[in-house]
Scaffold this motif. Structure first.
Motif, mmCIF file in Angstrom:
data_model
loop_
_atom_site.group_PDB
_atom_site.id
_atom_site.type_symbol
_atom_site.label_atom_id
_atom_site.label_comp_id
_atom_site.label_asym_id
_atom_site.label_seq_id
_atom_site.Cartn_x
_atom_site.Cartn_y
_atom_site.Cartn_z
ATOM 1 N N GLU A 103 -71.791 -25.047 -95.036
ATOM 2 C CA GLU A 103 -71.762 -25.063 -96.513
ATOM 3 C C GLU A 103 -71.146 -23.786 -97.087
ATOM 4 O OE1 GLU A 103 -74.656 -26.098 -94.753
ATOM 5 O OE2 GLU A 103 -73.830 -28.106 -95.045
ATOM 6 N N ASN A 104 -71.014 -22.742 -96.261
ATOM 7 C CA ASN A 104 -70.498 -21.468 -96.779
ATOM 8 C C ASN A 104 -69.001 -21.507 -97.123
ATOM 9 O OD1 ASN A 104 -72.781 -19.471 -94.756
ATOM 10 N ND2 ASN A 104 -72.950 -20.001 -96.921
ATOM 11 N N TRP A 105 -68.320 -22.618 -96.768
ATOM 12 C CA TRP A 105 -66.918 -22.769 -97.180
ATOM 13 C C TRP A 105 -66.796 -22.889 -98.693
ATOM 14 C CZ3 TRP A 105 -63.175 -22.124 -93.640
ATOM 15 C CH2 TRP A 105 -63.465 -22.374 -92.292
ATOM 16 N N LYS A 106 -67.913 -23.168 -99.375
ATOM 17 C CA LYS A 106 -67.875 -23.288 -100.848
ATOM 18 C C LYS A 106 -67.613 -21.941 -101.511
ATOM 19 C CE LYS A 106 -71.391 -26.895 -100.887
ATOM 20 N NZ LYS A 106 -72.849 -27.039 -100.896
ATOM 21 N N ARG A 107 -67.764 -20.860 -100.779
ATOM 22 C CA ARG A 107 -67.598 -19.522 -101.374
ATOM 23 C C ARG A 107 -66.126 -19.202 -101.609
ATOM 24 N NH1 ARG A 107 -72.376 -15.790 -98.928
ATOM 25 N NH2 ARG A 107 -73.982 -17.402 -99.038
ATOM 26 N N ALA A 108 -65.909 -18.132 -102.381
ATOM 27 C CA ALA A 108 -64.536 -17.723 -102.693
ATOM 28 C C ALA A 108 -63.774 -17.481 -101.393
ATOM 29 C CB ALA A 108 -64.557 -16.461 -103.529
ATOM 30 N N GLN A 109 -62.499 -17.818 -101.424
ATOM 31 C CA GLN A 109 -61.651 -17.664 -100.229
ATOM 32 C C GLN A 109 -61.660 -16.236 -99.690
ATOM 33 O OE1 GLN A 109 -57.888 -19.427 -101.221
ATOM 34 N NE2 GLN A 109 -57.284 -19.484 -99.067
ATOM 35 N N ASP A 110 -61.696 -15.283 -100.618
ATOM 36 C CA ASP A 110 -61.717 -13.861 -100.240
ATOM 37 C C ASP A 110 -62.927 -13.528 -99.381
ATOM 38 O OD1 ASP A 110 -59.600 -13.386 -101.761
ATOM 39 O OD2 ASP A 110 -60.575 -11.966 -103.151
ATOM 40 N N GLU A 111 -64.076 -14.044 -99.836
ATOM 41 C CA GLU A 111 -65.320 -13.738 -99.123
ATOM 42 C C GLU A 111 -65.300 -14.382 -97.730
ATOM 43 O OE1 GLU A 111 -68.978 -14.540 -101.239
ATOM 44 O OE2 GLU A 111 -70.196 -14.047 -99.488
ATOM 45 N N VAL A 112 -64.856 -15.627 -97.675
ATOM 46 C CA VAL A 112 -64.801 -16.331 -96.389
ATOM 47 C C VAL A 112 -63.855 -15.587 -95.444
ATOM 48 C CG1 VAL A 112 -64.110 -18.497 -95.269
ATOM 49 C CG2 VAL A 112 -65.378 -18.567 -97.424
ATOM 50 N N GLY A 113 -62.696 -15.202 -95.975
ATOM 51 C CA GLY A 113 -61.711 -14.481 -95.158
ATOM 52 C C GLY A 113 -62.270 -13.157 -94.659
ATOM 53 N N PHE A 114 -63.006 -12.471 -95.540
ATOM 54 C CA PHE A 114 -63.581 -11.180 -95.153
ATOM 55 C C PHE A 114 -64.587 -11.366 -94.024
ATOM 56 C CE2 PHE A 114 -66.629 -7.757 -95.247
ATOM 57 C CZ PHE A 114 -65.817 -6.640 -95.325
ATOM 58 N N LEU A 115 -65.442 -12.386 -94.161
ATOM 59 C CA LEU A 115 -66.468 -12.639 -93.130
ATOM 60 C C LEU A 115 -65.827 -12.931 -91.779
ATOM 61 C CD1 LEU A 115 -69.022 -14.763 -95.155
ATOM 62 C CD2 LEU A 115 -69.576 -12.734 -93.794
ATOM 63 N N PHE A 116 -64.791 -13.766 -91.785
ATOM 64 C CA PHE A 116 -64.129 -14.103 -90.521
ATOM 65 C C PHE A 116 -63.477 -12.858 -89.903
ATOM 66 C CE2 PHE A 116 -63.430 -18.828 -91.859
ATOM 67 C CZ PHE A 116 -64.775 -19.072 -91.648
ATOM 68 N N ALA A 117 -62.853 -12.051 -90.758
ATOM 69 C CA ALA A 117 -62.194 -10.836 -90.253
ATOM 70 C C ALA A 117 -63.229 -9.878 -89.664
ATOM 71 C CB ALA A 117 -61.416 -10.161 -91.385
ATOM 72 N N LEU A 118 -64.392 -9.815 -90.322
ATOM 73 C CA LEU A 118 -65.465 -8.929 -89.854
ATOM 74 C C LEU A 118 -65.961 -9.371 -88.467
ATOM 75 C CD1 LEU A 118 -67.113 -6.562 -91.152
ATOM 76 C CD2 LEU A 118 -68.812 -8.272 -91.828
ATOM 77 N N VAL A 119 -66.178 -10.656 -88.306
ATOM 78 C CA VAL A 119 -66.652 -11.168 -87.008
ATOM 79 C C VAL A 119 -65.597 -10.917 -85.936
ATOM 80 C CG1 VAL A 119 -67.285 -13.262 -85.723
ATOM 81 C CG2 VAL A 119 -68.095 -12.962 -88.063
ATOM 82 N N LYS A 120 -64.351 -11.156 -86.301
ATOM 83 C CA LYS A 120 -63.263 -10.982 -85.336
ATOM 84 C C LYS A 120 -63.181 -9.522 -84.875
ATOM 85 C CE LYS A 120 -58.417 -11.384 -85.241
ATOM 86 N NZ LYS A 120 -57.201 -11.635 -86.003
ATOM 87 N N LYS A 121 -63.222 -8.629 -85.852
ATOM 88 C CA LYS A 121 -63.134 -7.201 -85.529
ATOM 89 C C LYS A 121 -64.316 -6.771 -84.664
ATOM 90 C CE LYS A 121 -62.984 -2.880 -88.006
ATOM 91 N NZ LYS A 121 -63.734 -2.483 -89.177
ATOM 92 N N HIS A 122 -65.480 -7.265 -85.008
ATOM 93 C CA HIS A 122 -66.687 -6.923 -84.246
ATOM 94 C C HIS A 122 -66.547 -7.388 -82.793
ATOM 95 C CE1 HIS A 122 -70.879 -6.567 -83.104
ATOM 96 N NE2 HIS A 122 -70.817 -7.816 -82.681
ATOM 97 N N LEU A 123 -66.141 -8.641 -82.610
ATOM 98 C CA LEU A 123 -66.057 -9.178 -81.244
ATOM 99 C C LEU A 123 -65.006 -8.429 -80.433
ATOM 100 C CD1 LEU A 123 -66.425 -13.003 -81.885
ATOM 101 C CD2 LEU A 123 -68.131 -11.435 -80.964
ATOM 102 N N ARG A 124 -63.923 -8.072 -81.102
ATOM 103 C CA ARG A 124 -62.865 -7.360 -80.390
ATOM 104 C C ARG A 124 -63.293 -5.941 -80.017
ATOM 105 N NH1 ARG A 124 -56.734 -7.995 -81.774
ATOM 106 N NH2 ARG A 124 -57.332 -9.958 -80.834
ATOM 107 N N GLY A 125 -64.038 -5.290 -80.948
ATOM 108 C CA GLY A 125 -64.329 -3.865 -80.766
ATOM 109 C C GLY A 125 -65.639 -3.548 -80.051
ATOM 110 N N GLU A 126 -66.496 -4.539 -79.878
ATOM 111 C CA GLU A 126 -67.856 -4.203 -79.421
ATOM 112 C C GLU A 126 -68.164 -4.673 -78.006
ATOM 113 O OE1 GLU A 126 -69.835 -2.215 -80.806
ATOM 114 O OE2 GLU A 126 -69.216 -2.120 -82.909
ATOM 115 N N TYR A 127 -67.142 -4.863 -77.204
ATOM 116 C CA TYR A 127 -67.386 -5.291 -75.829
ATOM 117 C C TYR A 127 -68.350 -4.316 -75.127
ATOM 118 C CZ TYR A 127 -66.720 -6.181 -70.895
ATOM 119 O OH TYR A 127 -66.951 -6.426 -69.564
ATOM 120 N N ASP A 128 -68.142 -3.011 -75.342
ATOM 121 C CA ASP A 128 -68.985 -2.010 -74.670
ATOM 122 C C ASP A 128 -70.453 -2.144 -75.071
ATOM 123 O OD1 ASP A 128 -66.804 -1.090 -73.407
ATOM 124 O OD2 ASP A 128 -66.548 0.719 -74.650
ATOM 125 N N PHE A 129 -70.661 -2.457 -76.339
ATOM 126 C CA PHE A 129 -72.033 -2.659 -76.824
ATOM 127 C C PHE A 129 -72.708 -3.796 -76.052
ATOM 128 C CE2 PHE A 129 -74.714 -5.269 -79.696
ATOM 129 C CZ PHE A 129 -75.724 -4.371 -79.982
#
Ligand code: IPE
Ligand code: IPE
Ligand code: MG
Length: 233
Positions: free
Chosen positions: A68-94
């Motif tokens: 249901e979160n696709w109902k949010r503004a495109q900016d917010e959705v894009g930001f969330l996806f970018a955040l998850v992507k960056k986290h997964l890419r950068g946090e392997y050591d964690f």
């Protein structure tokens, strides 16, 4: 942090789901954009992942983005996806340091392809880790999951049974305990099938403010409950 009594820890839930709610309100209170709340929410998620692993949780499911979160503004959705992507890419050591395996649940096919590959890479890279599993529910909805599971069963020609549907789910595992931060008292389509007998815990704290101590207190609350599963006392 206070040392937990070992007997209490034995009664802690093994399978926990968290509805990490309240990022937007956290930001609003500070006159910040919602994105700032999501960034701070990620920091909270990392500290709770560590605390859950220390507390002996075997499987921690984090509700990250609902169908249901696709109902949010495109900016917010894009930001969330970018955040998850960056986290997964950068946090392997964690994940490596904490011996944590990553799994995804939800409809992967509707996510942007770069995020799909990042999720698949993270699952592959952490596959051999033997500690806690962190399940990321991204583009996840309980109804969608049950619907896809039922379709799989029908296509395979197998009989539709409760057990059959359960096994065909993205996450074929009972959930012992669901925590929701942010004050709302609802499931918002989270783990509907798995949570049939889950204990529920609601707190008002906004997710970015959620502490290890509050998390451990909620696990202790779970440990004191009497689960009957329909049986007599
Ligand atoms: C939860 O926080 C995070 C996601 C749903 C992605 P919200 O963004 O829902 O925060 P509130 O509920 O608006 O405060
Ligand atoms: C639930 O929070 C979804 C996630 C935490 C990812 P929402 O903020 O989307 O839920 P509602 O809209 O208040 O039910
Ligand atoms: Mg919300």
């Amino acid at each position: 942090m206070e040392k937990q009594n070992p007997e209490l820890k034995d009664r802690f839930p093994k399978s926990v789901g968290i509805i990490m709610d309240g990022n937007g309100r956290w930001a609003k209170k500070r006159n910040l954009p919602r994105s700032a709340g999501h960034s701070e929410g990620l920091t909270a998620a990392k500290r709770i992942v560590r605390a859950a692993s220390d507390a002996g949780v075997e499987c921690l499911t984090l509700y990250t983005f609902s169908t249901e979160n696709w109902k949010r503004a495109q900016d917010e959705v894009g930001f969330l996806f970018a955040l998850v992507k960056k986290h997964l890419r950068g946090e392997y050591d964690f994940y490596k340091e904490n011996n944590i395996r990553i799994r995804h649940i939800g409809d992967l096919s509707a996510l942007p392809t770069d995020l799909q590959s990042e999720i698949q890479e993270a699952e592959k890279d952490t596959d051999s880790f033997t500690g806690m599993t962190v399940v990321l529910a991204i583009n996840y909805g309980g109804r969608n999951e049950i619907c896809r599971a039922t379709k799989k069963l029908v296509a395979s020609g197998l009989e539709i049974t409760e057990e059959g549907i359960f096994k065909a789910l993205d996450l074929p595992r009972e959930i012992d305990f669901i925590i929701r931060t942010g004050g709302e008292k609802r499931l918002s389509n989270f783990l509907l099938y798995q949570a049939a007998y889950a204990e529920l815990f609601f707190c008002d704290t906004l997710w970015p403010d959620y502490s290890e101590e509050e998390f451990l207190n909620s696990l202790s609350d779970f440990a004191s409950r009497n689960r009957r599963f329909g049986d007599a006392q």
